[in-house]
Scaffold this motif. Structure first.
Motif, PDB file in Angstrom:
ATOM      1  N   THR A 256       3.378  10.633   0.460  1.00 21.79           N
ATOM      2  CA  THR A 256       3.783  11.602   1.483  1.00 21.79           C
ATOM      3  C   THR A 256       3.928  11.003   2.870  1.00 21.79           C
ATOM      4  O   THR A 256       4.792  11.431   3.629  1.00 21.79           O
ATOM      5  N   THR A 257       3.091  10.011   3.208  1.00 16.23           N
ATOM      6  CA  THR A 257       3.114   9.466   4.570  1.00 16.23           C
ATOM      7  C   THR A 257       3.472   7.992   4.633  1.00 16.23           C
ATOM      8  O   THR A 257       3.628   7.459   5.722  1.00 16.23           O
ATOM      9  N   LYS A 258       3.552   7.350   3.469  1.00 17.05           N
ATOM     10  CA  LYS A 258       3.817   5.901   3.385  1.00 17.05           C
ATOM     11  C   LYS A 258       2.732   5.089   4.088  1.00 17.05           C
ATOM     12  O   LYS A 258       2.973   3.993   4.564  1.00 17.05           O
ATOM     13  N   GLN A 259       1.537   5.641   4.133  1.00 16.61           N
ATOM     14  CA  GLN A 259       0.379   4.967   4.712  1.00 16.61           C
ATOM     15  C   GLN A 259      -0.832   5.230   3.830  1.00 16.61           C
ATOM     16  O   GLN A 259      -0.858   6.216   3.083  1.00 16.61           O
ATOM     17  N   PRO A 260      -1.850   4.363   3.940  1.00 15.67           N
ATOM     18  CA  PRO A 260      -3.073   4.628   3.166  1.00 15.67           C
ATOM     19  C   PRO A 260      -3.768   5.876   3.704  1.00 15.67           C
ATOM     20  O   PRO A 260      -3.495   6.318   4.818  1.00 15.67           O
ATOM     21  N   PRO A 261      -4.679   6.433   2.929  1.00 11.00           N
ATOM     22  CA  PRO A 261      -5.424   7.595   3.416  1.00 11.00           C
ATOM     23  C   PRO A 261      -6.231   7.219   4.663  1.00 11.00           C
ATOM     24  O   PRO A 261      -6.671   6.079   4.805  1.00 11.00           O
ATOM     25  N   SER A 262      -6.439   8.174   5.519  1.00  8.45           N
ATOM     26  CA  SER A 262      -7.227   7.924   6.726  1.00  8.45           C
ATOM     27  C   SER A 262      -8.690   7.683   6.351  1.00  8.45           C
ATOM     28  O   SER A 262      -9.156   8.087   5.285  1.00  8.45           O
TER      29      SER A 262
END
Length: 118
Positions: free
Chosen positions: A56-62
């Motif tokens: 969904t964000t193209k980033q790892p989870p926060s």
């Protein structure tokens, strides 16, 4: 059970893995009390959260999302990693005896790798 609510800043949704952990009562055991089955459940939930974040964000989870997930299981990342190191043979044995869990982990890992590569 008292839980924190986490809403993804990027998509505004409560990550499914955290929701499952909080609603299923998985976090009802004492903090740091990982068992083999809880460890596997946490591993799968961790991968589900990572898959959701990457797709969904193209980033790892926060860090906050991961901390909330671990808290839902009554644990933290340090305990999780220590359990991994101390129980490697038992984990491998469990996954050999439970091919559906191994397949789920492999499928989630492949989906994460695919999302990262996009």
């Amino acid at each position: 059970m008292k839980t924190k609510t986490f809403v993804c800043g990027a998509c505004g949704a409560l990550p499914l893995a955290i929701l499952i952990a909080n609603l299923s009562g998985i976090g009802s055991a004492a903090a740091g009390e990982l068992t083999l089955t809880r460890y596997i459940d946490l591993s799968i939930a961790r991968l589900e959260l990572s898959k959701q974040a990457w797709t969904t964000t193209k980033q790892p989870p926060s860090r906050e999302a991961m901390a909330a997930l671990f808290a839902g299981f009554g644990s933290d990342e340090t305990d999780y990693l220590a359990y991994t190191s101390a129980h490697r043979e038992a984990i491998d044995g469990y996954l050999s005896a439970h091919p559906q869990a191994r397949q789920r982990i492999d499928a989630l890992s492949a989906a994460i790798a695919g999302a990262i590569a996009e």
